[in-house]
Enzyme design. Structure first.
Site, mmCIF file in Angstrom:
data_model
loop_
_atom_site.group_PDB
_atom_site.id
_atom_site.type_symbol
_atom_site.label_atom_id
_atom_site.label_comp_id
_atom_site.label_asym_id
_atom_site.label_seq_id
_atom_site.Cartn_x
_atom_site.Cartn_y
_atom_site.Cartn_z
ATOM 1 N N CYS A 182 0.829 -1.214 0.000
ATOM 2 C CA CYS A 182 0.000 0.000 0.000
ATOM 3 C C CYS A 182 0.863 1.264 0.000
ATOM 4 C CB CYS A 182 -0.916 -0.047 1.223
ATOM 5 S SG CYS A 182 -1.824 1.483 1.520
ATOM 6 N N CYS A 185 -0.048 3.844 2.620
ATOM 7 C CA CYS A 185 0.370 3.371 3.948
ATOM 8 C C CYS A 185 1.831 3.733 4.194
ATOM 9 C CB CYS A 185 0.190 1.858 4.065
ATOM 10 S SG CYS A 185 -1.502 1.296 3.839
#
Length: 104
Positions: A29, A32
């Site tokens: 991600c 993230c």
């Protein structure tokens, strides 16, 4: 300090600690990875709050505690209960979420 969970024991930690902020993420991600250093920076400003990073794919029981469906998700827990959560890539939104539990 931001601590990365190695075991699926978030439930125990949120029961032990009165105020907890969790970033749910995953290695693939991009958002993230962008938010993790911001979370680390913010963690230095709040002595009374425990900051954790949970790999949502490796720790499914911890993920269930906030019913995570999108990444990154940030969740706050107070006295063992989920208070609030948001999906964001903006540091100011994360700070507002943390302030909700830190200042109460």
């Amino acid at each position: 300090m931001l601590q990365e969970l190695e075991n699926d024991n978030l439930k125990e930690i949120i029961t032990e600690k009165s105020k907890v902020v969790v970033q749910y993420g995953a290695s693939w991600c991009g958002s993230c990875r962008i938010m993790k250093p911001k979370m680390k920076r913010l963690a230095k400003d709040y002595d009374s709050v425990t900051f954790l990073y949970v790999d949502a794919e490796k720790l499914p029981e911890s993920r269930k505690l906030a019913a995570v469906t999108n990444l990154p998700t940030f969740a706050t827990f107070k006295d063992g209960l989920l208070v609030n959560q948001t999906q964001t890539n903006k540091e100011e939104n994360l700070k507002a979420l943390i302030d909700e539990i830190a200042n109460n």
